[in-house]
Scaffold this motif. Sequence first.
Motif, PDB file in Angstrom:
ATOM      1  N   ARG A  50      13.709  -0.002  -3.338  1.00 25.39           N
ATOM      2  CA  ARG A  50      13.287  -1.087  -2.693  1.00 25.39           C
ATOM      3  C   ARG A  50      13.817  -0.888  -1.289  1.00 25.39           C
ATOM      4  NH1 ARG A  50       8.914  -2.163  -4.563  1.00 25.39           N
ATOM      5  NH2 ARG A  50       8.972  -3.027  -6.588  1.00 25.39           N
ATOM      6  N   LYS A  51      14.860  -0.251  -0.804  1.00 18.65           N
ATOM      7  CA  LYS A  51      15.526   0.051   0.285  1.00 18.65           C
ATOM      8  C   LYS A  51      15.113   1.256   1.069  1.00 18.65           C
ATOM      9  CE  LYS A  51      18.363  -3.351   0.709  1.00 18.65           C
ATOM     10  NZ  LYS A  51      18.267  -4.519   1.450  1.00 18.65           N
ATOM     11  N   ASN A  52      14.081   2.245   0.312  1.00 15.78           N
ATOM     12  CA  ASN A  52      13.682   3.267   1.102  1.00 15.78           C
ATOM     13  C   ASN A  52      12.089   3.610   0.945  1.00 15.78           C
ATOM     14  OD1 ASN A  52      16.230   5.035   1.672  1.00 15.78           O
ATOM     15  ND2 ASN A  52      16.374   4.104  -0.511  1.00 15.78           N
ATOM     16  N   LYS A  53      11.479   3.404   2.379  1.00 15.90           N
ATOM     17  CA  LYS A  53      10.214   3.077   2.308  1.00 15.90           C
ATOM     18  C   LYS A  53       9.353   4.355   2.250  1.00 15.90           C
ATOM     19  CE  LYS A  53      10.403  -0.750   5.842  1.00 15.90           C
ATOM     20  NZ  LYS A  53      10.162  -1.215   7.096  1.00 15.90           N
ATOM     21  N   HIS A  54       9.896   5.516   1.776  1.00 13.00           N
ATOM     22  CA  HIS A  54       9.167   6.837   1.517  1.00 13.00           C
ATOM     23  C   HIS A  54       9.117   6.681  -0.063  1.00 13.00           C
ATOM     24  CE1 HIS A  54      13.728   7.964   0.688  1.00 13.00           C
ATOM     25  NE2 HIS A  54      12.984   8.632  -0.206  1.00 13.00           N
ATOM     26  N   HIS A  55       9.638   5.833  -0.728  1.00 14.73           N
ATOM     27  CA  HIS A  55       9.284   5.801  -2.151  1.00 14.73           C
ATOM     28  C   HIS A  55       7.962   4.951  -2.403  1.00 14.73           C
ATOM     29  CE1 HIS A  55      12.781   7.706  -3.971  1.00 14.73           C
ATOM     30  NE2 HIS A  55      13.448   7.366  -3.073  1.00 14.73           N
ATOM     31  N   TRP A  56       7.037   5.461  -3.268  1.00 14.91           N
ATOM     32  CA  TRP A  56       5.773   4.829  -3.240  1.00 14.91           C
ATOM     33  C   TRP A  56       5.924   3.322  -4.041  1.00 14.91           C
ATOM     34  CZ3 TRP A  56       4.743   3.663  -8.526  1.00 14.91           C
ATOM     35  CH2 TRP A  56       5.339   4.600  -9.499  1.00 14.91           C
ATOM     36  N   GLU A  57       7.177   3.417  -4.890  1.00 10.06           N
ATOM     37  CA  GLU A  57       7.122   2.074  -5.354  1.00 10.06           C
ATOM     38  C   GLU A  57       7.726   0.742  -4.604  1.00 10.06           C
ATOM     39  OE1 GLU A  57       9.038   5.525  -8.232  1.00 10.06           O
ATOM     40  OE2 GLU A  57       8.940   4.882  -6.189  1.00 10.06           O
ATOM     41  N   TYR A  58       8.043   1.268  -3.372  1.00 12.26           N
ATOM     42  CA  TYR A  58       8.309   0.298  -2.474  1.00 12.26           C
ATOM     43  C   TYR A  58       7.214  -0.489  -2.247  1.00 12.26           C
ATOM     44  CZ  TYR A  58       9.835  -1.739   2.226  1.00 12.26           C
ATOM     45  OH  TYR A  58      10.243  -2.705   3.118  1.00 12.26           O
ATOM     46  N   TRP A  59       6.006  -0.120  -1.986  1.00 10.88           N
ATOM     47  CA  TRP A  59       4.796  -0.442  -1.610  1.00 10.88           C
ATOM     48  C   TRP A  59       3.797  -1.236  -2.853  1.00 10.88           C
ATOM     49  CZ3 TRP A  59       4.602  -0.675   3.236  1.00 10.88           C
ATOM     50  CH2 TRP A  59       5.611   0.013   4.125  1.00 10.88           C
ATOM     51  N   VAL A  60       4.309  -0.977  -3.947  1.00 13.26           N
ATOM     52  CA  VAL A  60       3.562  -1.554  -5.013  1.00 13.26           C
ATOM     53  C   VAL A  60       3.747  -3.242  -5.214  1.00 13.26           C
ATOM     54  CG1 VAL A  60       3.290  -1.612  -7.670  1.00 13.26           C
ATOM     55  CG2 VAL A  60       3.814   0.473  -6.558  1.00 13.26           C
ATOM     56  N   ILE A  61       2.526  -3.736  -5.139  1.00 12.03           N
ATOM     57  CA  ILE A  61       2.595  -5.172  -5.278  1.00 12.03           C
ATOM     58  C   ILE A  61       2.380  -5.733  -6.710  1.00 12.03           C
ATOM     59  CG2 ILE A  61       2.420  -5.496  -2.782  1.00 12.03           C
ATOM     60  CD1 ILE A  61      -0.482  -6.011  -3.091  1.00 12.03           C
ATOM     61  N   ASN A  62       1.713  -5.002  -7.496  1.00  9.78           N
ATOM     62  CA  ASN A  62       1.424  -5.316  -8.921  1.00  9.78           C
ATOM     63  C   ASN A  62       1.271  -4.385  -9.728  1.00  9.78           C
ATOM     64  OD1 ASN A  62       0.469  -6.653 -11.216  1.00  9.78           O
ATOM     65  ND2 ASN A  62      -1.000  -8.002 -10.446  1.00  9.78           N
ATOM     66  N   PRO A  63       2.182  -3.797 -10.570  1.00 10.96           N
ATOM     67  CA  PRO A  63       2.221  -2.416 -11.202  1.00 10.96           C
ATOM     68  C   PRO A  63       1.133  -2.692 -12.511  1.00 10.96           C
ATOM     69  CG  PRO A  63       4.634  -3.671 -11.602  1.00 10.96           C
ATOM     70  CD  PRO A  63       3.498  -4.358 -10.318  1.00 10.96           C
ATOM     71  N   ILE A  64       0.933  -3.928 -12.930  1.00 11.31           N
ATOM     72  CA  ILE A  64       0.007  -4.278 -13.902  1.00 11.31           C
ATOM     73  C   ILE A  64      -1.258  -3.975 -13.414  1.00 11.31           C
ATOM     74  CG2 ILE A  64      -0.908  -5.899 -15.518  1.00 11.31           C
ATOM     75  CD1 ILE A  64       1.676  -7.198 -15.595  1.00 11.31           C
ATOM     76  N   SER A  65      -1.905  -4.362 -12.419  1.00  8.03           N
ATOM     77  CA  SER A  65      -3.004  -4.350 -11.816  1.00  8.03           C
ATOM     78  C   SER A  65      -3.131  -2.833 -11.264  1.00  8.03           C
ATOM     79  CB  SER A  65      -3.758  -5.451 -10.999  1.00  8.03           C
ATOM     80  OG  SER A  65      -3.008  -5.444  -9.950  1.00  8.03           O
ATOM     81  N   LYS A  66      -2.134  -2.207 -10.927  1.00  7.51           N
ATOM     82  CA  LYS A  66      -2.145  -1.037  -9.922  1.00  7.51           C
ATOM     83  C   LYS A  66      -2.151  -1.236  -8.560  1.00  7.51           C
ATOM     84  CE  LYS A  66      -1.998   1.948 -14.032  1.00  7.51           C
ATOM     85  NZ  LYS A  66      -2.157   3.238 -14.471  1.00  7.51           N
ATOM     86  N   GLU A  67      -1.938  -2.319  -8.156  1.00  9.52           N
ATOM     87  CA  GLU A  67      -2.199  -2.614  -6.645  1.00  9.52           C
ATOM     88  C   GLU A  67      -0.887  -2.123  -5.658  1.00  9.52           C
ATOM     89  OE1 GLU A  67      -4.166  -6.435  -5.703  1.00  9.52           O
ATOM     90  OE2 GLU A  67      -3.728  -6.977  -7.791  1.00  9.52           O
ATOM     91  N   ALA A  68      -1.359  -1.610  -4.284  1.00  2.85           N
ATOM     92  CA  ALA A  68      -0.181  -1.066  -3.563  1.00  2.85           C
ATOM     93  C   ALA A  68      -0.526  -1.508  -2.341  1.00  2.85           C
ATOM     94  CB  ALA A  68       0.329   0.082  -3.890  1.00  2.85           C
ATOM     95  N   LEU A  69       0.373  -1.756  -1.203  1.00  5.33           N
ATOM     96  CA  LEU A  69      -0.107  -1.672   0.025  1.00  5.33           C
ATOM     97  C   LEU A  69      -0.396  -0.269   0.587  1.00  5.33           C
ATOM     98  CD1 LEU A  69       2.433  -4.445   0.994  1.00  5.33           C
ATOM     99  CD2 LEU A  69       0.001  -4.644   0.911  1.00  5.33           C
TER     100      LEU A  69
END
Length: 153
Positions: free
Chosen positions: A75-94
């Motif tokens: 959550r502190k490092n924008k190079h991690h794809w997880e940072y951009w996930v907004i809904n892991p259940i529906s697999k939505e990411a920015l």
Amino acid sequence: MIRAYWNYFLYVVNHKVNVMIECWKEGLYVQGIVHDLSKFSPLEFVPYAKKFYSGKPLSPEDGLKWDYAWLHHQRKNKHHWEYWVINPISKEALPMPKKYVIEMVCDWRSFSRRWGRKVKPTTLNLTDSIIVHPDTKKELELLTSREEKSSAP
């Protein structure tokens, strides 16, 4: 425990140098320097050192601290794809800005550099096992296909 802290410190410095080399090849000079600085924060440093360098299994309390450290890192490092996930259940990411996509690939490359100093394109082919925005996936596929072409005999 001091030895665990020292060994983890050496690992992080080595990792940062390898990522910096890869980022600088891409013109990402500042990102190459600031990459993974959060790993030096006590919230991350101590649990990582205990998990990977103490030689002992984590207690339930230390296991929870490790989970928090990993979440903090993502959550502190924008190079991690997880940072951009907004809904892991529906697999939505920015969509990830291109500089962070490139830094993420540089991070992946650094692990290949660590073992034998050769970048392995297969290491980079993670696009089907991570949650990213369709535009980010296209960017990743372009970057990783470039890797495969440059390492072909």
